[in-house]
Scaffold this motif. Structure first.
Motif, short mmCIF file in Angstrom:
data_model
loop_
_atom_site.label_atom_id
_atom_site.label_comp_id
_atom_site.label_asym_id
_atom_site.label_seq_id
_atom_site.Cartn_x
_atom_site.Cartn_y
_atom_site.Cartn_z
N LEU A 55 60.98 43.66 15.68
CA LEU A 55 61.53 43.46 15.41
C LEU A 55 60.79 42.43 14.23
N TYR A 79 62.02 50.57 8.91
CA TYR A 79 61.47 48.81 10.09
C TYR A 79 63.35 48.33 9.82
N LYS A 90 67.89 50.60 13.39
CA LYS A 90 67.44 49.62 14.55
C LYS A 90 66.21 49.92 15.16
N TRP A 91 66.44 49.48 16.31
CA TRP A 91 64.69 49.75 16.52
C TRP A 91 64.84 50.71 17.88
N GLU A 109 62.13 42.08 5.34
CA GLU A 109 63.23 41.83 5.64
C GLU A 109 64.54 41.74 4.92
N LYS A 117 60.84 46.15 21.52
CA LYS A 117 61.73 45.93 20.97
C LYS A 117 61.20 44.27 20.13
N ARG A 118 60.40 43.74 21.21
CA ARG A 118 60.03 42.13 20.60
C ARG A 118 59.09 42.62 19.04
N SER A 138 61.19 41.46 10.78
CA SER A 138 61.40 40.49 9.42
C SER A 138 60.69 40.42 9.23
#
Length: 448
Positions: free
Chosen positions: A421, A233, A236-237, A428, A417-418, A425
């Motif tokens: 991410l 994670y 990059k996606w 992170e 992607k959504r 998040s």
């Protein structure tokens, strides 16, 4: 024409001009290692908007010249590598491919080769050669000893030998495949592995907690799970989206992984210990039954892995698992993994020496560690049926697995992607620690 045995130690005028189109994380890694090796004529570019910043970044780097765009690189380079995302490869090659120097060798560093092959055959002039490649590791992992796939698609042996000599400085292990074999092998090696860790992350994020900081998922096998999940994670996606959605073999495997997780969870809910045991031991026999007993196991000892625990959890006698047996766990992610391999008749050990990524090597090592020990496997089966401690986690895992499978089946990179991410998040704040610890763990297992 260049000598096929040309090396960085030869005079600069004898060096081929090496062109890199795309200076993202992997392009930058290639540029760094080629420059460090002593190649004197490396031409690079990215999108025009990054021209000035790239010039500043590489102003004092030996051997590297930054150009405005791919036309400038293609016209002068003897070897050209496209290092762009698989979803953009068609557009970028259509734009710059016609400018390729006559007799040049063209390559691509995409993780999915079907779109790349189509783009090269469609847009490259017939008087250029195609020898593609793919480093089967991420940009933060040293290429030394890692597999580097070479694909001699439309080229004489002399072109292949030149590419070999350009990249001999990486210290990688050359693996020779066709375009089609590459996508099948990488799907077998990466698709389900990534799906498992993406699913873990989404399941834990859905519960809004870092369970390893609450005494769960700490030590041994759990250390590997947590470290690799965070490492994925933090990336990059698009690295994972391209493989999952654009690789024609990957969707089947990701769908089966979700189906395996669902079927096993239903047996757990039904309290069907015998049904679960039969299914798991059948999968064990199919995947591990033919493995040579003299082959050394991949997995390190739990005490060694405990050194890489995330979050500074208090250790008992220096290790979360040193003074007592690890906490019981159904290990549904691992059970589903091996069940999936068995149903698709995938023999993961066939790919281990051929083209294993560091993450795949760790994951198959963990699966082997669990499945080759009847005591550990029986403990997981009993926990799955009778211990409800992790039942809510397993429920979230099944929901997440089916969600990722459905996402991939839609074929939407934007949806992928959504979803990626949103989960990333949540974790992170833990990425920096995980990256440093994960790199050390990969190094330790790679040397085992």
């Amino acid at each position: 024409m260049f000598r096929t045995n040309v090396s960085p130690n030869d005079p600069a005028e004898e060096h081929p001009t090496i062109g890199l189109i795309g200076m993202g994380a992997m392009g930058a890694m290639y540029a760094k290692h080629l420059s460090n090796a002593g190649w004197k004529k490396i031409s690079v570019c990215d999108i025009p908007a990054k021209f000035e910043s790239l010039k500043l970044q590489y102003a004092d780097v030996p051997g590297i010249t930054v150009h405005q765009d791919g036309h400038a690189v293609s016209r002068i380079s003897d070897f050209i590598m496209y290092s762009v995302e698989a979803e953009y490869i068609d557009r970028v090659v259509s734009q710059y491919g016609p400018s390729t120097k006559v007799g040049a060798i063209v390559s691509g560093q995409t993780s999915v080769k079907a779109p790349e092959k189509d783009a090269f055959e469609k847009y490259l002039p017939p008087d250029v050669h195609i020898v593609s490649l793919h480093s089967l590791h991420g940009p933060t992992v040293s290429p030394e000893g890692q597999p580097l796939v070479l694909i001699q698609h439309r080229a004489p042996d002399s072109s292949l030998h030149l590419v070999e000599n350009i990249f001999r400085c990486f210290g990688s292990r050359f693996v020779y495949l066709t375009y089609e074999d590459h996508d099948l092998v990488t799907a077998n090696v990466q698709a389900v592995t990534h799906a498992a860790f993406l699913t873990m992350g989404t399941a834990w994020a859905s519960q809004r907690a870092y369970p390893w900081e609450q005494g769960q998922y700490v030590g041994g096998i759990e250390t590997v799970k947590v470290n690799i999940m965070l490492r994925i994670y933090a990336n990059k996606w698009h690295v994972y989206a391209g493989l999952a959605i654009l690789n024609p073999f990957a969707r089947i495997q990701i769908d089966q992984y979700a189906s395996s997780a669902t079927a096993l969870f239903k047996l757990m809910l039904a309290g069907d210990e015998q049904g679960l045991r039969t299914r798991i031991y059948d999968a064990r026999e199919q995947v591990f039954g033919t493995v040579k007993t003299e082959r050394a196991p991949i997995f390190l000892t739990e005490d060694v892995l405990d050194q890489f625990t995330i979050g500074g959890h208090p250790k008992l006698n220096g290790s979360p698992t040193a003074s007592s047996a690890p906490p019981s766990n159904s290990h549904l992610a691992l059970l589903a993994m091996v069940d999936c391999w068995a149903h698709l008749k995938i023999q993961p050990f066939d790919h281990l020496d051929l083209a294993a990524t560091p993450i795949f090597r760790m994951w198959i090592g963990v699966a082997e560690y669990l499945f080759r020990s009847p005591n550990r496997l029986d403990s997981a089966i009993r926990s799955a049926v009778y211990d409800v401690t992790h039942r809510s986690d397993d429920l979230e895992f099944v929901i997440a697995a089916r969600g990722w499978s459905q996402c991939v089946s839609f074929g939407s990179l934007e949806l992928y992607k959504r979803r990626f991410l949103e989960t990333a998040s949540f974790f992170e704040s833990r990425f920096e620690e995980a990256s440093a610890i994960g790199s050390e763990m990969i190094k330790a297992i790679s040397q085992s």
